[in-house]
Design an enzyme around this catalytic site. Structure first.
Site, mmCIF file in Angstrom:
data_model
loop_
_atom_site.group_PDB
_atom_site.id
_atom_site.type_symbol
_atom_site.label_atom_id
_atom_site.label_comp_id
_atom_site.label_asym_id
_atom_site.label_seq_id
_atom_site.Cartn_x
_atom_site.Cartn_y
_atom_site.Cartn_z
ATOM 1 N N LYS A 6 0.855 -1.188 0.000
ATOM 2 C CA LYS A 6 0.000 0.000 0.000
ATOM 3 C C LYS A 6 0.886 1.231 0.000
ATOM 4 C CE LYS A 6 -4.546 0.886 0.713
ATOM 5 N NZ LYS A 6 -5.713 0.126 0.349
ATOM 6 N N GLY A 9 -22.369 5.663 5.882
ATOM 7 C CA GLY A 9 -21.415 6.159 4.882
ATOM 8 C C GLY A 9 -21.981 5.909 3.498
ATOM 9 N N GLY A 24 -20.937 7.047 0.349
ATOM 10 C CA GLY A 24 -20.050 7.512 -0.721
ATOM 11 C C GLY A 24 -20.009 6.549 -1.884
ATOM 12 N N VAL A 46 -19.018 3.572 -2.197
ATOM 13 C CA VAL A 46 -19.483 2.195 -1.957
ATOM 14 C C VAL A 46 -20.893 2.217 -1.353
ATOM 15 C CG1 VAL A 46 -19.046 0.029 -0.761
ATOM 16 C CG2 VAL A 46 -17.111 1.403 -1.570
HETATM 17 P P1 NAD Z 1 -16.080 7.763 0.193
HETATM 18 O O1 NAD Z 1 -15.084 8.746 0.697
HETATM 19 O O2 NAD Z 1 -16.559 7.840 -1.199
HETATM 20 O O3 NAD Z 1 -17.394 7.802 1.141
HETATM 21 C C1 NAD Z 1 -17.325 7.778 2.527
HETATM 22 C C2 NAD Z 1 -18.625 8.374 3.075
HETATM 23 O O4 NAD Z 1 -18.601 8.194 4.496
HETATM 24 C C3 NAD Z 1 -18.792 9.861 2.811
HETATM 25 O O5 NAD Z 1 -20.106 10.109 2.371
HETATM 26 C C4 NAD Z 1 -18.520 10.519 4.165
HETATM 27 O O6 NAD Z 1 -19.252 11.712 4.366
HETATM 28 C C5 NAD Z 1 -18.984 9.438 5.106
HETATM 29 N N1 NAD Z 1 -18.349 9.466 6.437
HETATM 30 C C6 NAD Z 1 -17.070 9.783 6.736
HETATM 31 N N2 NAD Z 1 -16.867 9.658 8.061
HETATM 32 C C7 NAD Z 1 -18.039 9.253 8.602
HETATM 33 C C8 NAD Z 1 -18.472 8.947 9.919
HETATM 34 N N3 NAD Z 1 -17.636 9.036 10.952
HETATM 35 N N4 NAD Z 1 -19.770 8.573 10.097
HETATM 36 C C9 NAD Z 1 -20.622 8.477 9.056
HETATM 37 N N5 NAD Z 1 -20.264 8.761 7.781
HETATM 38 C C10 NAD Z 1 -19.001 9.145 7.561
HETATM 39 O O7 NAD Z 1 -15.430 6.333 0.530
HETATM 40 P P2 NAD Z 1 -15.758 4.939 -0.186
HETATM 41 O O8 NAD Z 1 -14.887 4.782 -1.374
HETATM 42 O O9 NAD Z 1 -17.243 4.802 -0.310
HETATM 43 O O10 NAD Z 1 -15.214 3.911 0.889
HETATM 44 C C11 NAD Z 1 -15.915 3.681 2.086
HETATM 45 C C12 NAD Z 1 -15.114 2.738 2.976
HETATM 46 O O11 NAD Z 1 -14.901 1.496 2.301
HETATM 47 C C13 NAD Z 1 -13.702 3.260 3.335
HETATM 48 O O12 NAD Z 1 -13.385 2.806 4.632
HETATM 49 C C14 NAD Z 1 -12.802 2.575 2.324
HETATM 50 O O13 NAD Z 1 -11.465 2.404 2.808
HETATM 51 C C15 NAD Z 1 -13.489 1.222 2.197
HETATM 52 N N6 NAD Z 1 -13.236 0.548 0.910
HETATM 53 C C16 NAD Z 1 -13.583 1.174 -0.252
HETATM 54 C C17 NAD Z 1 -13.351 0.522 -1.465
HETATM 55 C C18 NAD Z 1 -13.733 1.160 -2.785
HETATM 56 O O14 NAD Z 1 -13.758 0.442 -3.800
HETATM 57 N N7 NAD Z 1 -14.044 2.449 -2.836
HETATM 58 C C19 NAD Z 1 -12.771 -0.771 -1.470
HETATM 59 C C20 NAD Z 1 -12.459 -1.378 -0.247
HETATM 60 C C21 NAD Z 1 -12.694 -0.706 0.948
#
Ligand code: NAD
Length: 351
Positions: free
Chosen positions: A82, A184, A186, A188
């Protein structure tokens, strides 16, 4: 206990760390190469402001080790690694492009020892910039300039995991009687909420950005939006943490009113003891790296020349069957699925 670069490197069991200080932007670049048993270390690039370079390196090391488990769990021939770009502030415009270009050249100089893709704080467009100077980038078609967003694939894998866990817990994967709290919304959580709604589930939504939760709830209809600080106590069948890590901890676990936890966030357990806390409360926990691998699977397969969407979907959907196997083995051993998943990974790494 103070964390220093020296102590972290002395104590790490990984392959090694590539470090560089980017003077132009004041950014520390860390590439943590954890394990190459199954293939070249491959993992996303996180861009974030950290309190210190040592804490950034610690994050890279922890996330790199997580990638080793994730690749082994999905049986794809990549290793764990990473990268973290510890920026002094969120960079935009030319400054950002300059940093990403110099970072891309660093990756290129490693000649395939490390491959990367998007992670928190970086976007598919950032990967496009990096791909101008190195081919060791996943999720970018260098000929067409098209990028692939891993989020919807990750959501698809989490959805498969939720169905498998619900079937295990309730005897049927029918989502129509189930209430799911998606935390959350976003990249995902947004697509996941839509899939769940389409599957008939009742939704409870929460996000730090309360407007985001309210507007999605309104769009989907018959859906509740909760304030983030009250959301843990929302009664539901499934809690799907899709925001930040460490939401399962000594304070939140006694509050939870769910039967099952399946979500995309990395490192959901704050400390190893949280696996036992969930188990004692009778809450079924799906290890995060088992169910959040959909994006990695999609990008990894694309990089290996697999372009068929149906083949990629099939591999992502297989996350459900992998989780079901782990849940059955864990139940037979009367243990948390966390320990069962660790054994699966160890077996694959020793093969
Ligand atoms: P993102 O940044 O697009 O969305 C995250 C969302 O969570 C945002 O809407 C934000 O406002 C909200 N948020 C942040 N802190 C918060 C809290 N304390 N309480 C409630 N909501 C909160 O991120 P993403 O790409 O959707 O990823 C979400 C999670 O999944 C992360 O932990 C990421 O590491 C993990 N993940 C993502 C992927 C991927 O393909 N994007 C793959 C594996 C793991």
């Amino acid at each position: 206990m103070t964390v220093s670069l020296k102590s972290l490197i002395e104590e790490w069991e990984g392959i090694g760390v590539v470090m560089r200080y980017d003077r132009q932007t004041g950014t520390w670049i860390f590439i943590a190469l954890h394990d190459d048993t199954l293939g070249p270390p491959t993992g996303g690039t996180r861009m974030k402001v950290y309190p210190s370079p040592a804490l950034a390196l610690r994050d890279a090391m922890r996330l790199g080790a997580g990638m080793t488990r994730k690749w082994a769990a999905v049986d794809l021939h990549y290793g764990g690694g990473k990268a973290v770009l510890a920026v002094p502030r969120i960079l935009q415009g030319e400054e950002r492009v300059g940093l990403l270009t110099r970072y891309g050249r660093l990756i290129e100089s490693l000649r395939g020892t490390f491959g990367t893709g998007v992670d928190m704080g970086t976007t598919p467009d950032d990967m496009l910039v990096i791909s101008q100077v190195t081919s060791y980038v996943h999720g970018v078609d260098r000929e067409t300039g098209q990028t692939i967003d891993p989020g919807p694939f990750t959501a698809r894998g989490v959805f498969a995991g939720i169905r498998a866990a619900v079937k295990f817990a309730y005897g049927s994967e029918d989502m129509r009687d189930r209430v799911v709290h998606v935390q959350g919304l976003g990249d995902v959580g947004g697509p996941l909420a839509r899939m769940l709604k389409e599957g008939g589930a009742h939704l409870v939504l929460s996000d730090l950005d309360t407007r985001r939760a309210e507007s999605l709830a309104e769009e989907l209809g018959d859906t509740e939006a909760f304030e983030p600080h009250t959301a843990y106590a929302a009664p539901c069948d499934v809690y799907a943490p899709c925001a930040v890590g460490a939401t399962l901890n000594a304070e939140s676990i006694p509050e939870l009113k769910c039967r099952v936890v399946v979500g995309s966030a990395n490192n959901q357990l704050q400390e190893p003891e949280d696996a036992g806390r969930l188990f004692e409360r009778g809450i079924l926990y799906a290890p995060d790296y088992i169910v959040n691998a959909g994006g990695a699977i999609a990008l990894g397969l694309r990089s290996r020349g697999v372009t068929s969407q149906s083949e990629i979907h099939e591999r992502v959907d297989a996350i459900g069957a992998s989780l079901a196997e782990i849940l059955i083995e864990a139940s037979a051993a009367n243990e948390s699925p966390v320990y069962t998943a660790e054994r699966v990974v160890e077996r694959r790494l020793k093969r």
